[in-house]
Structures are given as structure tokens and as C-alpha cells.
Write an enzyme that holds these catalytic residues in place. Structure first.
Site, PDB file in Angstrom:
ATOM      1  N   TYR A  98     -43.770  22.977 -37.278  1.00 58.10           N
ATOM      2  CA  TYR A  98     -42.868  23.715 -36.567  1.00 58.10           C
ATOM      3  C   TYR A  98     -44.239  23.824 -35.475  1.00 58.10           C
ATOM      4  O   TYR A  98     -43.230  23.789 -34.403  1.00 58.10           O
ATOM      5  CB  TYR A  98     -43.552  25.283 -37.390  1.00 58.10           C
ATOM      6  CG  TYR A  98     -42.425  25.743 -36.447  1.00 58.10           C
ATOM      7  CD1 TYR A  98     -41.103  26.170 -36.449  1.00 58.10           C
ATOM      8  CD2 TYR A  98     -43.086  26.984 -34.950  1.00 58.10           C
ATOM      9  CE1 TYR A  98     -40.476  27.417 -35.676  1.00 58.10           C
ATOM     10  CE2 TYR A  98     -42.308  27.809 -34.737  1.00 58.10           C
ATOM     11  CZ  TYR A  98     -41.078  28.219 -34.986  1.00 58.10           C
ATOM     12  OH  TYR A  98     -40.198  29.237 -34.679  1.00 58.10           O
ATOM     13  N   LYS A 130     -41.780  22.100 -32.100  1.00 63.15           N
ATOM     14  CA  LYS A 130     -42.099  22.831 -30.599  1.00 63.15           C
ATOM     15  C   LYS A 130     -42.017  22.050 -29.372  1.00 63.15           C
ATOM     16  O   LYS A 130     -41.381  22.113 -28.236  1.00 63.15           O
ATOM     17  CB  LYS A 130     -41.569  23.559 -30.622  1.00 63.15           C
ATOM     18  CG  LYS A 130     -41.248  25.049 -32.512  1.00 63.15           C
ATOM     19  CD  LYS A 130     -39.876  25.135 -31.869  1.00 63.15           C
ATOM     20  CE  LYS A 130     -38.876  25.927 -32.937  1.00 63.15           C
ATOM     21  NZ  LYS A 130     -37.557  26.336 -32.439  1.00 63.15           N
TER      22      LYS A 130
HETATM   23  N1  LIG Z   1     -38.186  33.457 -36.193  1.00 60.70           N
HETATM   24  C1  LIG Z   1     -39.107  33.920 -35.637  1.00 60.70           C
HETATM   25  O1  LIG Z   1     -40.122  34.328 -35.653  1.00 60.70           O
HETATM   26  C2  LIG Z   1     -39.431  32.732 -34.237  1.00 60.70           C
HETATM   27  C3  LIG Z   1     -40.642  32.646 -33.261  1.00 60.70           C
HETATM   28  C4  LIG Z   1     -40.474  32.452 -31.829  1.00 60.70           C
HETATM   29  C5  LIG Z   1     -39.153  31.241 -32.162  1.00 60.70           C
HETATM   30  N2  LIG Z   1     -38.493  31.216 -32.821  1.00 60.70           N
HETATM   31  C6  LIG Z   1     -36.900  29.851 -32.767  1.00 60.70           C
HETATM   32  O2  LIG Z   1     -36.356  30.889 -31.855  1.00 60.70           O
HETATM   33  C7  LIG Z   1     -34.991  30.233 -32.012  1.00 60.70           C
HETATM   34  C8  LIG Z   1     -33.542  31.446 -32.055  1.00 60.70           C
HETATM   35  O3  LIG Z   1     -34.126  32.054 -33.781  1.00 60.70           O
HETATM   36  P1  LIG Z   1     -33.044  32.332 -34.274  1.00 60.70           P
HETATM   37  O4  LIG Z   1     -34.192  33.347 -34.855  1.00 60.70           O
HETATM   38  O5  LIG Z   1     -32.834  33.550 -33.672  1.00 60.70           O
HETATM   39  O6  LIG Z   1     -32.852  32.047 -34.469  1.00 60.70           O
HETATM   40  P2  LIG Z   1     -31.628  31.680 -36.110  1.00 60.70           P
HETATM   41  O7  LIG Z   1     -30.417  33.357 -35.909  1.00 60.70           O
HETATM   42  O8  LIG Z   1     -31.974  31.180 -37.210  1.00 60.70           O
HETATM   43  O9  LIG Z   1     -29.811  31.277 -35.131  1.00 60.70           O
HETATM   44  C9  LIG Z   1     -30.373  29.654 -35.193  1.00 60.70           C
HETATM   45  C10 LIG Z   1     -29.165  29.539 -34.645  1.00 60.70           C
HETATM   46  O10 LIG Z   1     -29.099  27.535 -34.981  1.00 60.70           O
HETATM   47  C11 LIG Z   1     -28.133  26.998 -35.463  1.00 60.70           C
HETATM   48  N3  LIG Z   1     -28.092  25.629 -36.761  1.00 60.70           N
HETATM   49  C12 LIG Z   1     -29.094  26.133 -37.350  1.00 60.70           C
HETATM   50  N4  LIG Z   1     -29.057  25.270 -38.482  1.00 60.70           N
HETATM   51  C13 LIG Z   1     -28.254  24.204 -37.928  1.00 60.70           C
HETATM   52  C14 LIG Z   1     -27.620  22.890 -38.123  1.00 60.70           C
HETATM   53  N5  LIG Z   1     -27.786  22.196 -38.721  1.00 60.70           N
HETATM   54  N6  LIG Z   1     -26.128  22.579 -37.157  1.00 60.70           N
HETATM   55  C15 LIG Z   1     -25.678  23.559 -36.212  1.00 60.70           C
HETATM   56  N7  LIG Z   1     -26.313  24.512 -35.970  1.00 60.70           N
HETATM   57  C16 LIG Z   1     -27.619  25.597 -36.848  1.00 60.70           C
HETATM   58  C17 LIG Z   1     -27.213  28.139 -35.947  1.00 60.70           C
HETATM   59  O11 LIG Z   1     -26.098  27.920 -36.511  1.00 60.70           O
HETATM   60  P3  LIG Z   1     -25.397  28.735 -37.821  1.00 60.70           P
HETATM   61  O12 LIG Z   1     -24.771  30.414 -37.726  1.00 60.70           O
HETATM   62  O13 LIG Z   1     -24.311  28.063 -37.995  1.00 60.70           O
HETATM   63  O14 LIG Z   1     -26.126  28.354 -39.014  1.00 60.70           O
HETATM   64  C18 LIG Z   1     -27.935  29.819 -35.321  1.00 60.70           C
HETATM   65  O15 LIG Z   1     -26.583  29.823 -34.192  1.00 60.70           O
HETATM   66  C19 LIG Z   1     -35.874  29.249 -32.444  1.00 60.70           C
HETATM   67  O16 LIG Z   1     -35.601  27.413 -32.341  1.00 60.70           O
HETATM   68  C20 LIG Z   1     -36.974  29.475 -33.671  1.00 60.70           C
HETATM   69  O17 LIG Z   1     -37.699  28.515 -33.920  1.00 60.70           O
HETATM   70  C21 LIG Z   1     -38.269  32.300 -34.067  1.00 60.70           C
END
Ligand SMILES: NC(=O)c1ccc[n+]([C@@H]2O[C@H](COP(=O)([O-])OP(=O)(O)OC[C@H]3O[C@@H](n4cnc5c(N)ncnc54)[C@H](OP(=O)(O)O)[C@@H]3O)[C@@H](O)[C@H]2O)c1
Length: 237
Positions: A141, A145
């Protein structure tokens, strides 16, 4: 840092800029979208995603949506033409997409979208990455990133802002055990040490918006969790 958001918003509005959001259906993306629409700081907002979003509230009626096939993004270059600013909140997890799928989304799709945006005239790219991102990391991961950050940097945007939030505190409908645990244990801890290991998702979205209004000190800026927290909590005077 205290930022007078209203004054910044007013002067930014004069620039008549347009932006696109990747990942507007996701947790960060949807709050970012809501904030951008409510503050009305861009003359045009385009959502680029794999599906059409049903956004019934009247505030969303002027949005443009471009539905693309991320596996053939090159064919959708037109969707990336003519935006001044890009926000990227795209991402998946290894649990959801497998190792290859995770790399495909979090690296390949992000990089290709950034390339097309740059070619289409975008000057400022805001990339939501993660705390600990490191292209030399032994953890998939964090390595992916770190790699995507480095590869997007090589594209040479006039401005690249990388956000590295810690664990996102969010009430997600989808089950993610790690986040559930984080909410349970880090949530209470965050009231004492707010920037230690987590961050509310609203704060991340607000920080991305607030930062987009500011002049960057250099072409590449990396905002770690504490900086995101401070910017995202700036009072709106
Ligand atoms: N979760 C954590 O604690 C955390 C911590 C630090 C950083 N982050 C990073 O922050 C970012 C945003 O996280 P989040 O939790 O807000 O994201 P999320 O709710 O998982 O949403 C992800 C977005 O990416 C799209 N997506 C996922 N798979 C896809 C695919 N195969 N093709 C096209 N679009 C796709 C989704 O579209 P659909 O709605 O169509 O699925 C959605 O719009 C990510 O890069 C994550 O790694 C997360």
C-alpha cells in the site's frame, strides 16, 4: 495556521477557473464535491468517473459528468481537456480489488488520468495519497502510494499538492474492518491527540479545498497529516 477563507474564496472566484474531480463518488470525493459546490469557487466542475452519479439536490444541477472506462482512458482524452485544476480522490483496497487491481487503480489509473489532464492544460493537481507513502516501502500500500506520487511529480505540473492523511475517520457503508477498528480506538484518542494517527474525512476534504485557494511555496508540496488538519480546520471568517 489561520486562513481567512472567505477572502481567499472571493479572490479565487474572480479567476473563473474550472476543475475536475476523480473519485467524487468516494468518501473524500463526495465531501470535497459538496464543499466545492457550496462555496461556488469554480466556474465549472466536472466529475470524471466510471459511472453516472445521481445527484438530486439542486445545488448539483450545473455539474458536468464524464463517464469513462478507466481501462481505456486514452480514448477519453477529451474528458480531461480544459480544466485548470484537478482533484484526485481515487482509490481502492487490496481486499476489494486484489493486489493487481489495487495497483491498477491507485497507480495506473491515477497516473494516466494525471497525464491526460496535464496534456489537456491542467496546471494544478491535488492528489490524495496516504500517510507513510514511500516508494521504497516493503508494504504494498505505502509503496504504491509513494510510486504514484513520484510518477505524477515527473509529469511536471505547475503545481502538485500531495495530501498524506492518516487513517480516515468516516462512517463508511462498505465494511472495512481496519477502518472500523480505527474509528473505535483512534476516534476517542483523536480528541486528545488529533493528528497522531487519524483524521476526520471532512477535514481532509476542506484542507484540499482551502489549499487549492492558496499560492503554493513551491511546485511540489507535500501535506502531512498535521498540516492537513490545520488547514482543514481553518475558521471561515
Ligand atoms: N481509508 C483510509 O483510512 C485512507 C487513509 C489515507 C489515505 N487514503 C486514500 O485516500 C483516497 C480516498 O479514499 P476514500 O476512502 O475517500 O475513497 P473511497 O471511498 O474508497 O472512494 C474511492 C473512489 O475511487 C473510485 N474507484 C475505486 N475503484 C475504481 C475502479 N476500479 N475504477 C474506477 N474508479 C474506482 C470509486 O468509484 P466507485 O464509487 O464507482 O466505486 C470512488 O469514487 C484513496 O486513495 C485512499 O487510498 C485512505
Amino acid at each position: 495556521m489561520s486562513v481567512d477563507m472567505s477572502a481567499l474564496e472571493a479572490s479565487f472566484r474572480q479567476k473563473n477557473q474550472s476543475c475536475f474531480i476523480l473519485g467524487a463518488s468516494g468518501e473524500t470525493g463526495k465531501i470535497l464535491l459538496q464543499e466545492l459546490v457550496q462555496r461556488n469557487i469554480f466556474s465549472k466542475i466536472t466529475l470524471i468517473g466510471r459511472r453516472q452519479l445521481i445527484l438530486e439536490d439542486k445545488i448539483y444541477e450545473s455539474l458536468v459528468q464524464e463517464v469513462v472506462d478507466f481501462e481505456k482512458l486514452e480514448d477519453y482524452a477529451a474528458a480531461f481537456q480544459g480544466h485548470d485544476v484537478g482533484f484526485c480522490c481515487l482509490g481502492t483496497t487490496k481486499a476489494k480489488a486484489g493486489t493487481e487491481g489495487f495497483i491498477r487503480v491507485d497507480h495506473d489509473y491515477v497516473l494516466k488520468a494525471a497525464e491526460l489532464a496535464k496534456a489537456g492544460g491542467c496546471s494544478d493537481f491535488h492528489l490524495e495519497s496516504s500517510k507513510g507513502a514511500d516508494k521504497t516501502s516493503g508494504l504494498l500500500y505505502l509503496r504504491v502510494k509513494g510510486e504514484v506520487e513520484a510518477d505524477v511529480e515527473r509529469l511536471g505540473f505547475q503545481r502538485l499538492s500531495v495530501y498524506r492523511p492518516a487513517v480516515l475517520l468516516v462512517d463508511r457503508q462498505e465494511s472495512r474492518p481496519a477502518e472500523w477498528l480505527a474509528r473505535k480506538f483512534l476516534g476517542p484518542m483523536s480528541s486528545v491527540f488529533p493528528t497522531a494517527m487519524s483524521i476526520p474525512i471532512q477535514v481532509v476534504a476542506r484542507a484540499m479545498l482551502a489549499n487549492a485557494l492558496l499560492q503554493p511555496q513551491q511546485a511540489l508540496e507535500i501535506l502531512e497529516n498535521k498540516a492537513i488538519y490545520e488547514l482543514g480546520n481553518s475558521p471561515k471568517k
